[in-house]
Design an enzyme around this catalytic site. Sequence first.
Site, mmCIF file in Angstrom:
data_model
loop_
_atom_site.group_PDB
_atom_site.id
_atom_site.type_symbol
_atom_site.label_atom_id
_atom_site.label_comp_id
_atom_site.label_asym_id
_atom_site.label_seq_id
_atom_site.Cartn_x
_atom_site.Cartn_y
_atom_site.Cartn_z
ATOM 1 N N TYR A 239 -7.600 -5.401 5.643
ATOM 2 C CA TYR A 239 -7.527 -6.430 5.024
ATOM 3 C C TYR A 239 -6.878 -7.432 6.313
ATOM 4 C CZ TYR A 239 -7.953 -4.468 0.561
ATOM 5 O OH TYR A 239 -8.705 -3.991 -0.620
ATOM 6 N N HIS B 238 -0.730 0.630 -2.542
ATOM 7 C CA HIS B 238 -1.357 1.720 -1.480
ATOM 8 C C HIS B 238 -0.083 2.478 -1.030
ATOM 9 C CE1 HIS B 238 -5.154 -1.096 -0.578
ATOM 10 N NE2 HIS B 238 -5.215 -0.375 -1.576
ATOM 11 N N ARG C 298 -10.264 -7.360 -6.494
ATOM 12 C CA ARG C 298 -9.241 -6.681 -5.918
ATOM 13 C C ARG C 298 -9.058 -6.976 -4.484
ATOM 14 N NH1 ARG C 298 -5.075 -2.397 -6.542
ATOM 15 N NH2 ARG C 298 -5.143 -0.703 -4.831
ATOM 16 N N ARG D 78 -6.293 -2.339 -10.403
ATOM 17 C CA ARG D 78 -7.503 -1.431 -10.468
ATOM 18 C C ARG D 78 -7.659 -1.725 -11.976
ATOM 19 N NH1 ARG D 78 -3.400 1.685 -7.660
ATOM 20 N NH2 ARG D 78 -4.324 2.317 -5.594
ATOM 21 N N LYS E 237 -2.194 5.044 -9.468
ATOM 22 C CA LYS E 237 -2.857 6.504 -9.320
ATOM 23 C C LYS E 237 -1.597 7.403 -9.279
ATOM 24 C CE LYS E 237 -6.226 6.718 -6.300
ATOM 25 N NZ LYS E 237 -7.077 6.322 -5.241
ATOM 26 N N HIS F 72 -13.442 -4.174 -8.148
ATOM 27 C CA HIS F 72 -12.945 -3.800 -6.945
ATOM 28 C C HIS F 72 -12.986 -4.980 -5.886
ATOM 29 C CE1 HIS F 72 -10.523 -0.414 -5.525
ATOM 30 N NE2 HIS F 72 -10.957 -0.770 -4.275
#
Length: 331
Positions: A292, A283, A260, A162, A191, A257
């Site tokens: 994906y 994630h 990414r 990110r 995050k 992104h």
Amino acid sequence: MPERDLLGPWLRRFLTEFIVTERNLARNTRASYRDTFRLFLPFASRKLRKPVDRLTVRDLASGLVLKFLSHVEDDRGCSVRTRNQRLAAIKAFARFIGSRDPAHIEWCGHIRAISSKKTMQPSVGWLTRSEMEAMLAVPDRKTERGQHEYALLLFLYNTGARVSEATELKVQDLSLAARRGGHDLATLHGKGGKIRQCPLWPETERALAHEIREREMDAPVFVSRLGTGFTRFGVYRLIERCAAQVPALAGRTITPHVIRHTTACHLVLAGVDINTIRAWLGHVSISTTNIYAEIDLTLKANAVALCEVGQQRPGRSWKEDKDLMAFLKSL
């Protein structure tokens, strides 16, 4: 008026103690919650004709919240996703109060009963290998600035990091030990304070080793032409400028992104299992990564369609199928 009825003390506790100390939410999430109430409280004050510091918890009724959400969409021109983010912050605040004061449980239930709007899942934008290589070829690596830009682009593609993870990367977060028999790794701070390690390609290791030479351990890895650490805006601007110089990307919006997404899609096409990709991208839930997997299925479906043998024969009109008509009449 009892302090427990006033909105201010509750909001201070929520924003300064609960989401920071107890929940340890990501910095961007905290900012989103703060911005929600920076918009909501003046709106409520105008509608109720009441000073912000005199607002009570029950003043924020479900009807007022719905009017605010309409204001966010209609007057401010925000998307449904933004509207839902604002609602999520208000619901979290209501849940915080309801769990600590039984007198406000009913109010909390009314707020939490407000539904989020359904949104369409945006399609995953990503680059082909040739398009990504064209992006990497844009920086002039004969110059110091070009080397900085190339190292940043290559790192984003290698790790799928990110923007915040790249801009906050420090020299001490790199372990360039392959030449000593170890592994080249980058430690990313994601995050919610989550930490993960991503392996680096030999080419990425060479570019980063050149970047961090003679740097202090707590110095940023990626620096701008001014010698200061890259900002979020600087990374967005760099990628936008590089994409503008690739003819194949004309008219497309390329962001960090998208790179990414590109990393994830290329891993899928290389046969990497989806759970490994989940860990690679940081994630929490594999359901986030499953978007994906659909990329690969779509490509396979297209390939099958291209290899289809023969053409479909025109069938008889349903009116000519006497047995079918008899069957329908018998029902």
